[in-house]
Write a protein that holds these residues in place. Structure first.
Motif, PDB file in Angstrom:
ATOM      1  N   PHE A   1       0.830  -1.203   0.000  1.00  0.00           N
ATOM      2  CA  PHE A   1       0.000   0.000   0.000  1.00  0.00           C
ATOM      3  C   PHE A   1       0.867   1.256   0.000  1.00  0.00           C
ATOM      4  CE2 PHE A   1      -2.944  -3.109   2.034  1.00  0.00           C
ATOM      5  CZ  PHE A   1      -3.950  -3.059   1.078  1.00  0.00           C
ATOM      6  N   ILE A   2       1.991   1.196   0.671  1.00  0.00           N
ATOM      7  CA  ILE A   2       2.884   2.356   0.769  1.00  0.00           C
ATOM      8  C   ILE A   2       3.573   2.616  -0.563  1.00  0.00           C
ATOM      9  CG2 ILE A   2       4.874   3.298   1.990  1.00  0.00           C
ATOM     10  CD1 ILE A   2       4.114   1.476   4.346  1.00  0.00           C
ATOM     11  N   THR A   3       4.158   1.583  -1.153  1.00  0.00           N
ATOM     12  CA  THR A   3       4.844   1.774  -2.430  1.00  0.00           C
ATOM     13  C   THR A   3       3.857   2.145  -3.530  1.00  0.00           C
ATOM     14  OG1 THR A   3       4.704  -0.615  -2.890  1.00  0.00           O
ATOM     15  CG2 THR A   3       6.693   0.196  -1.796  1.00  0.00           C
TER      16      THR A   3
ATOM     17  N   LEU B   1      -4.820   7.009 -17.001  1.00  0.00           N
ATOM     18  CA  LEU B   1      -4.534   5.597 -17.197  1.00  0.00           C
ATOM     19  C   LEU B   1      -3.102   5.244 -16.809  1.00  0.00           C
ATOM     20  CD1 LEU B   1      -5.263   2.789 -18.263  1.00  0.00           C
ATOM     21  CD2 LEU B   1      -4.619   3.581 -20.550  1.00  0.00           C
ATOM     22  N   VAL B   2      -2.146   6.072 -17.201  1.00  0.00           N
ATOM     23  CA  VAL B   2      -0.745   5.752 -16.952  1.00  0.00           C
ATOM     24  C   VAL B   2      -0.445   5.642 -15.457  1.00  0.00           C
ATOM     25  CG1 VAL B   2       1.624   6.583 -17.196  1.00  0.00           C
ATOM     26  CG2 VAL B   2       0.078   6.636 -19.156  1.00  0.00           C
ATOM     27  N   PRO B   3      -0.806   6.630 -14.612  1.00  0.00           N
ATOM     28  CA  PRO B   3      -0.566   6.472 -13.172  1.00  0.00           C
ATOM     29  C   PRO B   3      -1.255   5.243 -12.584  1.00  0.00           C
ATOM     30  CG  PRO B   3      -1.084   8.747 -13.679  1.00  0.00           C
ATOM     31  CD  PRO B   3      -1.356   7.967 -14.920  1.00  0.00           C
ATOM     32  N   ALA B   4      -2.441   4.907 -13.102  1.00  0.00           N
ATOM     33  CA  ALA B   4      -3.161   3.743 -12.605  1.00  0.00           C
ATOM     34  C   ALA B   4      -2.391   2.462 -12.896  1.00  0.00           C
ATOM     35  CB  ALA B   4      -4.552   3.680 -13.233  1.00  0.00           C
ATOM     36  N   VAL B   5      -1.876   2.333 -14.119  1.00  0.00           N
ATOM     37  CA  VAL B   5      -1.140   1.127 -14.487  1.00  0.00           C
ATOM     38  C   VAL B   5       0.183   1.051 -13.742  1.00  0.00           C
ATOM     39  CG1 VAL B   5      -0.047  -0.109 -16.389  1.00  0.00           C
ATOM     40  CG2 VAL B   5      -2.255   0.992 -16.736  1.00  0.00           C
ATOM     41  N   VAL B   6       0.892   2.181 -13.658  1.00  0.00           N
ATOM     42  CA  VAL B   6       2.172   2.194 -12.945  1.00  0.00           C
ATOM     43  C   VAL B   6       1.973   1.818 -11.483  1.00  0.00           C
ATOM     44  CG1 VAL B   6       4.033   3.686 -12.112  1.00  0.00           C
ATOM     45  CG2 VAL B   6       3.294   3.822 -14.493  1.00  0.00           C
ATOM     46  N   GLY B   7       0.985   2.393 -10.846  1.00  0.00           N
ATOM     47  CA  GLY B   7       0.717   2.066  -9.441  1.00  0.00           C
ATOM     48  C   GLY B   7       0.389   0.598  -9.251  1.00  0.00           C
ATOM     49  N   ALA B   8      -0.430   0.031 -10.146  1.00  0.00           N
ATOM     50  CA  ALA B   8      -0.806  -1.377 -10.037  1.00  0.00           C
ATOM     51  C   ALA B   8       0.400  -2.284 -10.231  1.00  0.00           C
ATOM     52  CB  ALA B   8      -1.892  -1.708 -11.052  1.00  0.00           C
ATOM     53  N   LEU B   9       1.275  -1.924 -11.177  1.00  0.00           N
ATOM     54  CA  LEU B   9       2.481  -2.730 -11.405  1.00  0.00           C
ATOM     55  C   LEU B   9       3.392  -2.713 -10.180  1.00  0.00           C
ATOM     56  CD1 LEU B   9       3.323  -1.669 -15.077  1.00  0.00           C
ATOM     57  CD2 LEU B   9       2.538  -3.923 -14.329  1.00  0.00           C
ATOM     58  N   VAL B  10       3.574  -1.537  -9.591  1.00  0.00           N
ATOM     59  CA  VAL B  10       4.432  -1.432  -8.410  1.00  0.00           C
ATOM     60  C   VAL B  10       3.813  -2.172  -7.235  1.00  0.00           C
ATOM     61  CG1 VAL B  10       5.387   0.184  -6.715  1.00  0.00           C
ATOM     62  CG2 VAL B  10       5.539   0.694  -9.160  1.00  0.00           C
ATOM     63  N   TYR B  11       2.501  -2.112  -7.095  1.00  0.00           N
ATOM     64  CA  TYR B  11       1.797  -2.816  -6.015  1.00  0.00           C
ATOM     65  C   TYR B  11       2.092  -4.318  -6.088  1.00  0.00           C
ATOM     66  CZ  TYR B  11      -2.211  -4.214  -3.060  1.00  0.00           C
ATOM     67  OH  TYR B  11      -3.007  -4.744  -2.073  1.00  0.00           O
TER      68      TYR B  11
ATOM     69  N   GLY C   1       4.395  -5.836  -7.876  1.00  0.00           N
ATOM     70  CA  GLY C   1       5.833  -6.088  -7.798  1.00  0.00           C
ATOM     71  C   GLY C   1       6.358  -6.045  -6.382  1.00  0.00           C
ATOM     72  N   THR C   2       5.818  -5.151  -5.565  1.00  0.00           N
ATOM     73  CA  THR C   2       6.232  -5.074  -4.161  1.00  0.00           C
ATOM     74  C   THR C   2       5.885  -6.355  -3.420  1.00  0.00           C
ATOM     75  OG1 THR C   2       5.950  -2.668  -4.128  1.00  0.00           O
ATOM     76  CG2 THR C   2       5.967  -3.793  -1.995  1.00  0.00           C
ATOM     77  N   GLU C   3       4.704  -6.897  -3.665  1.00  0.00           N
ATOM     78  CA  GLU C   3       4.310  -8.139  -2.997  1.00  0.00           C
ATOM     79  C   GLU C   3       5.237  -9.293  -3.375  1.00  0.00           C
ATOM     80  OE1 GLU C   3      -0.363  -7.891  -1.964  1.00  0.00           O
ATOM     81  OE2 GLU C   3       0.093  -8.446  -4.038  1.00  0.00           O
ATOM     82  N   TRP C   4       5.770  -9.254  -4.593  1.00  0.00           N
ATOM     83  CA  TRP C   4       6.726 -10.292  -4.982  1.00  0.00           C
ATOM     84  C   TRP C   4       8.102 -10.042  -4.353  1.00  0.00           C
ATOM     85  CZ3 TRP C   4      11.300  -9.555  -7.709  1.00  0.00           C
ATOM     86  CH2 TRP C   4      11.990 -10.722  -8.046  1.00  0.00           C
ATOM     87  N   ALA C   5       8.551  -8.804  -4.367  1.00  0.00           N
ATOM     88  CA  ALA C   5       9.901  -8.490  -3.886  1.00  0.00           C
ATOM     89  C   ALA C   5      10.009  -8.567  -2.367  1.00  0.00           C
ATOM     90  CB  ALA C   5      10.308  -7.089  -4.355  1.00  0.00           C
TER      91      ALA C   5
END
Length: 552
Positions: A96-98, A115-125, A127-131
């Motif tokens: 949630f923080i990242t 759209l772009v901020p939405a996709v970037v945020g979802a990808l980082v979300y 990706g954080t759970e994986w990392a």
């Protein structure tokens, strides 16, 4: 009001977290109040505060049972358990923080489009759970288990792929809400039609696309079922827990004697003539049901018990899989023992061609089962005597085995905590295919008695069901006190026992109907790809923002 948005979203996620059909739809709108609050964040620091608030609220509402469970296990003061839990919430749920920070920065770098901020945020979300793997490996996509169709797409990108769809869906609803009520507006206005219907149409496309894929995949898997390949498996759930307490009251020998006698009795009930499901081809007992080393006895009494278990399998003419300990060079492992005639790659155990091999648990629960060597000190043991002493096994694998009558079968064994890790299970399935012994089924031995009286046993069961979807393998799950279950290749829980129920039953496992999946071929691929793509895209946006004049 911004913090209120986080609380409302956390409450909606709690409803979604019930993981049942009526509440699946809530997942597509649950984050909208928080997203609207993030839209109003004036600085990265404000976005970070909202991310931390969401982490704490989410942890409190969805995992508020965890401090009490730890207190019951470790006998630590309740206040201390809660304090540690609240302080650790940003670590337990860091996505949630990242997400909040990445989304805010992407909005600053790309103000012309949503759209772009939405996709970037979802990808980082994602990706954080994986990392930064979480203690329970939870992700929002698990909530879609309540829909038999929506959950089928997990064989493409796992539950993280479903999480990505949910995040985009919430962003679409949030964009439509923003079009109806722009920031600062006292009442809804008349939005431009495109600004309203494009995001709503995107949400509809996501939901319908997921449903359509699930419908086709579900019917494909159902068509693959062949009744003549079914394997009869006997499950024994004796509902005997808290071995340490029993040993303190009755003594170690009498405790082991009572545990084995109970499992013999429940197993014999399945092997009796006239059972409606027929005689089982394989008997399975749960994790650490034999609470000492098998094959390396520590006492004459232990050697007698080892021979007794082997004689039981020999006399009944049925192979046995059970949880025990394994010992090598003074190192102890949590293990699954495969005991029966003709176990390939095995060690002999007495006469009559009774042989055994073991699978050693690799992914151990932090502290309670396993302590890294660099942290394992006398000081730690003195202050935390409940920490575990098991060592990690060599990794995932598929075990060739022989059923009653000599029928060959390949089993993918998991022990408890391992069932929540998609990459580990996919690696085992992929290894079996590469070696020419593709798995026929997943077999999970577990002990969820630690979390009795909490939602954890059901959560553990549902996470295990995703492993069957991702690999398209049926799964037999056997526990000490529940929930034992049969899960088919679509993730459907076909048979399930009750908690704290003493029961034995025979289930028919539809083996031989598996299908190739992207998850097995590529493993837990979606998380690392999402992280790399999200960070790269964010970097491009920030560099672009620095190069253009500030027009704010």
């Amino acid at each position: 009001m911004a913090l209120f948005g986080a609380l409302v979203s956390a409450a909606l996620l709690w409803v979604f977290g019930r993981i049942a059909q009526p509440w699946v739809a809530v997942g597509w709108v649950a984050l909208v109040p928080w997203l609207r609050a993030l839209d109003g964040a004036a600085s990265p620091r404000a976005a970070l505060r909202l991310g931390v608030a969401m982490s704490v609220a989410f942890s409190f509402l969805l995992f508020g049972w965890f401090p009490a469970a730890i207190q019951g296990y470790a006998q630590a003061p309740t206040v201390v358990c809660w304090l540690i839990f609240v302080l650790a919430a940003p670590v337990l749920e860091p996505q949630f923080i990242t997400f909040a920070l990445a989304r805010h920065l992407a909005q600053r770098g790309d103000r012309s489009r949503r759209l772009v901020p939405a996709v970037v945020g979802a990808l980082v979300y994602v990706g954080t759970e994986w990392a930064l793997p979480k203690l329970f490996a939870d992700t929002l996509g698990h909530g879609l288990y309540g829909s038999v169709y929506l959950r089928q797409a997990a064989d493409l990108g796992g539950a993280p792929g479903l999480t990505f769809l949910l995040l985009l869906g919430n962003e679409g609803v949030c964009a439509a809400w923003a079009a109806l009520r722009p920031p600062g507006a006292a009442s809804p206005g008349r939005p431009e039609a495109r600004r309203l219907w494009v995001p709503l149409g995107t949400v509809a496309a996501l939901v319908l696309g997921d449903l359509g894929y699930g419908y086709l995949r579900l019917h494909e898997m159902q068509a693959r079922r062949a009744p003549d390949t079914e394997i009869a498996v006997g499950l024994v759930q004796a509902s005997i827990t808290n071995y340490d307490k029993l040993a303190a009251e009755k003594g170690t020998y009498d405790t082991v004697r009572s545990i084995l006698d109970t499992h013999y009795r429940l197993s014999d009930a399945l092997l009796a003539e006239g059972q409606p499901q027929g005689r089982p081809d394989l008997l399975i007992w749960p994790e650490t049901v034999y609470p000492t080393t098998f094959g390396s006895p520590r006492s004459p009494e232990g050697g007698e018990f080892d021979r007794e278990i082997a004689n039981f399998a020999r006399a009944r003419g049925v192979p046995l899989l059970f949880g025990s300990y394994d010992l090598e060079d003074g190192r102890e492992f949590n293990a699954a023992v495969f005991l029966g005639p003709g176990t390939r790659g095995s060690r002999p155990e007495g006469e009559g061609r009774i042989e055994f091999s073991t699978y050693r648990k690799t992914l151990l629960f932090p502290l309670t089962e396993y302590v890294p060597e660099w942290l394992d000190t006398p000081w730690l043991r003195a202050w935390f005597p409940w920490t575990g002493t098991w060592k990690r096994g060599p990794g995932p694998r598929v075990v060739p085995f022989e059923l009653r009558g000599g029928r060959p079968v390949s089993l993918l064994p998991l022990i408890c905590y391992e069932a929540i890790f998609p990459g580990y299970v996919a690696a085992a399935a992929r290894q079996g295919q590469a070696q020419g012994t593709p798995a026929d089924m997943i077999v999970t031995l577990s002990n969820d008695a630690w979390f009795a009286g909490t939602p954890a046993p059901r959560l553990h069961l549902l996470l295990a069901a995703f492993r069957s979807i991702e690999t398209r393998l049926p799964q037999v799950r056997v526990t000490n006190s529940g929930i034992s279950a049969l899960i088919d290749a679509t993730g459907e829980i076909a048979v399930a026992t009750n908690m704290d129920e003493q029961v034995s039953l025979t289930v028919k496992v539809p083996a031989g109907a598996s299908a190739r999946t992207l998850m097995v071929a590529w493993g837990d691929w979606f998380g690392p790809v999402a992280l790399a793509a999200g960070l790269a895209w964010l970097l491009v946006l920030l560099l672009r923002a620095r190069r253009r004049p500030n027009r704010d």
